[in-house]
Design a protein around this motif. Sequence first.
Motif, mmCIF file in Angstrom:
data_model
loop_
_atom_site.group_PDB
_atom_site.id
_atom_site.type_symbol
_atom_site.label_atom_id
_atom_site.label_comp_id
_atom_site.label_asym_id
_atom_site.label_seq_id
_atom_site.Cartn_x
_atom_site.Cartn_y
_atom_site.Cartn_z
ATOM 1 N N ALA A 68 0.848 -1.192 0.000
ATOM 2 C CA ALA A 68 0.000 0.000 0.000
ATOM 3 C C ALA A 68 0.881 1.238 0.000
ATOM 4 N N ILE A 69 0.311 2.333 -0.500
ATOM 5 C CA ILE A 69 0.977 3.631 -0.455
ATOM 6 C C ILE A 69 0.187 4.515 0.491
ATOM 7 N N VAL A 70 0.870 5.098 1.466
ATOM 8 C CA VAL A 70 0.251 6.000 2.433
ATOM 9 C C VAL A 70 0.638 7.424 2.045
ATOM 10 N N VAL A 71 -0.331 8.322 1.995
ATOM 11 C CA VAL A 71 -0.035 9.712 1.668
ATOM 12 C C VAL A 71 -0.571 10.623 2.767
ATOM 13 N N TYR A 72 0.293 11.520 3.227
ATOM 14 C CA TYR A 72 -0.124 12.562 4.171
ATOM 15 C C TYR A 72 -0.071 13.894 3.439
ATOM 16 N N GLY A 73 -1.218 14.548 3.329
ATOM 17 C CA GLY A 73 -1.265 15.829 2.641
ATOM 18 C C GLY A 73 -2.698 16.211 2.343
ATOM 19 N N GLY A 74 -2.859 17.304 1.618
ATOM 20 C CA GLY A 74 -4.178 17.766 1.239
ATOM 21 C C GLY A 74 -4.650 17.131 -0.050
ATOM 22 N N ASP A 75 -5.775 17.638 -0.572
ATOM 23 C CA ASP A 75 -6.366 17.041 -1.767
ATOM 24 C C ASP A 75 -5.433 17.113 -2.973
ATOM 25 N N GLY A 76 -4.644 18.178 -3.088
ATOM 26 C CA GLY A 76 -3.710 18.289 -4.199
ATOM 27 C C GLY A 76 -2.651 17.209 -4.166
ATOM 28 N N THR A 77 -2.093 16.954 -2.984
ATOM 29 C CA THR A 77 -1.073 15.906 -2.835
ATOM 30 C C THR A 77 -1.675 14.530 -3.068
ATOM 31 N N VAL A 78 -2.875 14.311 -2.530
ATOM 32 C CA VAL A 78 -3.554 13.025 -2.718
ATOM 33 C C VAL A 78 -3.785 12.765 -4.205
ATOM 34 N N LEU A 79 -4.236 13.788 -4.931
ATOM 35 C CA LEU A 79 -4.483 13.629 -6.360
ATOM 36 C C LEU A 79 -3.198 13.323 -7.107
ATOM 37 N N GLU A 80 -2.120 13.998 -6.763
ATOM 38 C CA GLU A 80 -0.848 13.777 -7.439
ATOM 39 C C GLU A 80 -0.396 12.332 -7.289
ATOM 40 N N VAL A 81 -0.585 11.785 -6.104
ATOM 41 C CA VAL A 81 -0.227 10.388 -5.863
ATOM 42 C C VAL A 81 -1.194 9.458 -6.595
ATOM 43 N N ALA A 82 -2.490 9.736 -6.466
ATOM 44 C CA ALA A 82 -3.503 8.871 -7.076
ATOM 45 C C ALA A 82 -3.346 8.797 -8.588
ATOM 46 N N SER A 83 -3.063 9.931 -9.233
ATOM 47 C CA SER A 83 -2.958 9.951 -10.685
ATOM 48 C C SER A 83 -1.716 9.230 -11.187
ATOM 49 N N SER A 84 -0.781 8.973 -10.277
ATOM 50 C CA SER A 84 0.439 8.240 -10.650
ATOM 51 C C SER A 84 0.295 6.738 -10.440
ATOM 52 N N MET A 85 -0.888 6.297 -9.988
ATOM 53 C CA MET A 85 -1.101 4.894 -9.668
ATOM 54 C C MET A 85 -1.943 4.181 -10.720
ATOM 55 N N ALA A 86 -2.034 4.755 -11.934
ATOM 56 C CA ALA A 86 -2.826 4.148 -13.004
ATOM 57 C C ALA A 86 -2.307 2.756 -13.341
ATOM 58 N N GLY A 87 -3.224 1.808 -13.497
ATOM 59 C CA GLY A 87 -2.842 0.457 -13.885
ATOM 60 C C GLY A 87 -2.300 -0.389 -12.748
#
Length: 351
Positions: free
Chosen positions: A104-123
């Motif tokens: 799993a990937i854990v992210v601490y941050g706001g919606d912008g940081t969460v989106l940046e991580v999420a969009s890099s997890m395609a596939g």
Amino acid sequence: MMVIDNQPTHTDPTSSVVDKVKQMVGVNTSEPTPTETAMQDRPILKFRRVHIIVNPASGQDGLKLPALNKLLKDLEIEWEMFVTSRGGEAGERAKQAIAAGVDAIVVYGGDGTVLEVASSMAGSDIPLIIIPGGTANVLSVELGIPADQSQAALLLGSVPNAIRTLDMGVLGGGKRDGDDQSDLFFFHLGMGLEGEMHEKADREAKDRSGMFAYVVAALKTLSNPTTSHYHLTLDGEQVEAEGINCMVTNFGSVGVSGITLSHAIDMSDGLLDVIIFQDANLSSLLSAAASAVTSGELAQPLLQWQAREVTIVADPKQTLVVDGELIDVDSITIRVMPKFVRVVVPAQSAS
């Protein structure tokens, strides 16, 4: 390796107090209630190896590392932490975590940081665990993730949890600073009032005042809102409308638990929701507030459509904000990406 633990969850530390109250009113405490039984029967997803991505510039006071370290140790989780120092780095760290084969990937941050991580997890089937650390954290509110970071961290395997698969939108030709992608993935895109509000709520104000910075900025913006004409193309159908704000979103949260823009919005239905706020006069705002109190949604004065592909032309052109970041693009062409990212949520929020 991700493990599913079907053992009953630990007893709530307040249960002894509850039992005493039950005894006082004559309730048999030897048999659990249906709700208690259901919670005990829910499995817990556990993770053996995680990477933690931290944005130190988020709007809260910072990650409570000692408490998180203790939790990770108690759960016997192997972990590595990466602190970002520039735009785009969170996404890079997410891709490195996927390549490393973490559970799993854990992210601490706001919606912008969460989106940046999420969009890099395609596939990838690797799930994302969110520890809210931003100013608004509307995505966490939408998913029922606790605002308190210590409680949110329990989703690593201390409480019943589940994986929810979410849709995202993709903006053609959009990119963040430091990102070389030609497309920009997002959960929420807004133009008009939202863009002006984010311009006025600068980074220093957000860090100093938190959500209050947005309230002050909104009041300043509402004093003189700009009305635009929107030409929309929704799955090939032409729509014309006037308004002060247009959004394309995959969540209805306004950052307040229990209140949503519309009950029709579903983060997993394969559709984008297009919403136009028509005006900002006092009577309209009072009507919207009254609707939120009584029904839990801001039904007036909003126009709403649902579509898989959206094109927007605003006249005059409006400031664009995508998941909390100001973006400059020549044209706005959007499509939905169904079931694009997997997020760990509280078990009761999975449906």
